[in-house]
Design a protein around this motif. Structure first.
Motif, PDB file in Angstrom:
ATOM      1  N   VAL A 142     -10.372   0.666   4.304  1.00 43.00           N
ATOM      2  CA  VAL A 142      -9.021   1.029   4.747  1.00 43.00           C
ATOM      3  C   VAL A 142      -8.615   2.361   4.119  1.00 43.00           C
ATOM      4  O   VAL A 142      -8.143   3.275   4.814  1.00 43.00           O
ATOM      5  CB  VAL A 142      -8.008  -0.080   4.359  1.00 43.00           C
ATOM      6  N   ILE A 143      -8.817   2.486   2.820  1.00 41.82           N
ATOM      7  CA  ILE A 143      -8.441   3.708   2.106  1.00 41.82           C
ATOM      8  C   ILE A 143      -9.272   4.888   2.591  1.00 41.82           C
ATOM      9  O   ILE A 143      -8.741   5.985   2.808  1.00 41.82           O
ATOM     10  CB  ILE A 143      -8.583   3.503   0.587  1.00 41.82           C
ATOM     11  N   GLU A 184     -10.626   5.239   5.554  1.00 40.39           N
ATOM     12  CA  GLU A 184     -10.168   5.595   6.905  1.00 40.39           C
ATOM     13  C   GLU A 184      -8.859   6.382   6.858  1.00 40.39           C
ATOM     14  O   GLU A 184      -8.670   7.320   7.617  1.00 40.39           O
ATOM     15  CB  GLU A 184     -10.004   4.352   7.781  1.00 40.39           C
ATOM     16  N   ILE A 185      -7.962   5.994   5.962  1.00 36.75           N
ATOM     17  CA  ILE A 185      -6.714   6.752   5.806  1.00 36.75           C
ATOM     18  C   ILE A 185      -7.040   8.167   5.337  1.00 36.75           C
ATOM     19  O   ILE A 185      -6.462   9.141   5.833  1.00 36.75           O
ATOM     20  CB  ILE A 185      -5.751   6.039   4.826  1.00 36.75           C
ATOM     21  N   ILE A 245       0.830  -1.214   0.000  1.00 36.87           N
ATOM     22  CA  ILE A 245       0.000   0.000   0.000  1.00 36.87           C
ATOM     23  C   ILE A 245       0.861   1.258   0.000  1.00 36.87           C
ATOM     24  O   ILE A 245       0.490   2.271  -0.589  1.00 36.87           O
ATOM     25  CB  ILE A 245      -0.965  -0.003   1.202  1.00 36.87           C
ATOM     26  N   SER A 282     -12.092  -4.787  -1.246  1.00 34.33           N
ATOM     27  CA  SER A 282     -12.091  -4.941   0.209  1.00 34.33           C
ATOM     28  C   SER A 282     -11.161  -3.933   0.892  1.00 34.33           C
ATOM     29  O   SER A 282     -11.221  -3.762   2.109  1.00 34.33           O
ATOM     30  CB  SER A 282     -11.722  -6.372   0.605  1.00 34.33           C
ATOM     31  N   LEU A 283     -10.329  -3.245   0.114  1.00 35.37           N
ATOM     32  CA  LEU A 283      -9.463  -2.196   0.667  1.00 35.37           C
ATOM     33  C   LEU A 283     -10.199  -0.859   0.840  1.00 35.37           C
ATOM     34  O   LEU A 283      -9.672   0.057   1.454  1.00 35.37           O
ATOM     35  CB  LEU A 283      -8.260  -1.969  -0.253  1.00 35.37           C
ATOM     36  N   GLU A 284     -11.417  -0.752   0.302  1.00 30.51           N
ATOM     37  CA  GLU A 284     -12.139   0.524   0.353  1.00 30.51           C
ATOM     38  C   GLU A 284     -12.253   1.104   1.762  1.00 30.51           C
ATOM     39  O   GLU A 284     -11.917   2.279   1.972  1.00 30.51           O
ATOM     40  CB  GLU A 284     -13.524   0.398  -0.282  1.00 30.51           C
TER      41      GLU A 284
END
Length: 109
Positions: A87-88, A90-91, A15, A83-85
């Motif tokens: 996470v991204i 939140e960042i 990432i 599934s990274l949505e």
């Protein structure tokens, strides 16, 4: 010192690879052609191609080729990539709250 989980280290390395975050953020908006991504992102076509190949190899991005003339190639997030949505996002929220960038004279004008 304890070793971090190898999976966590690999995920963070992936990432944090330069431009990967922006590519993923761009693909969260939906399927894109290479030329669209090249126009959206401030990176060279060669580097974009390299990063897309890396993400495809990791199973995060899917490349779909349509046998038209000219050939149409589109990129989208796989289920693994989608599934990274959270996470991204939140960042992005964390960055909005805690990361401050100094404005240049051009941005102030």
């Amino acid at each position: 010192m304890e070793n971090l989980c190898p999976r966590f280290e690999k995920a963070m390395g992936l990432i944090s690879t330069r431009w990967v975050g922006l590519i993923l953020f761009d693909l969260l908006k939906g399927t894109k052609r290479f030329s669209e991504m090249e126009a959206d992102l401030p990176i060279s076509g060669r580097l974009l191609s390299d990063r897309l190949k890396m993400l495809e190899k990791e199973g995060i991005v899917e490349r779909n080729i349509y046998s038209e003339f000219p050939v149409r190639i589109e990129y989208s997030l796989s289920e693994k990539g989608k599934s990274l949505e959270p996470v991204i996002k939140e960042i992005q929220c964390w960055a909005d709250d805690h990361v401050h960038i100094e404005e240049t004279d051009e941005q102030k004008a």
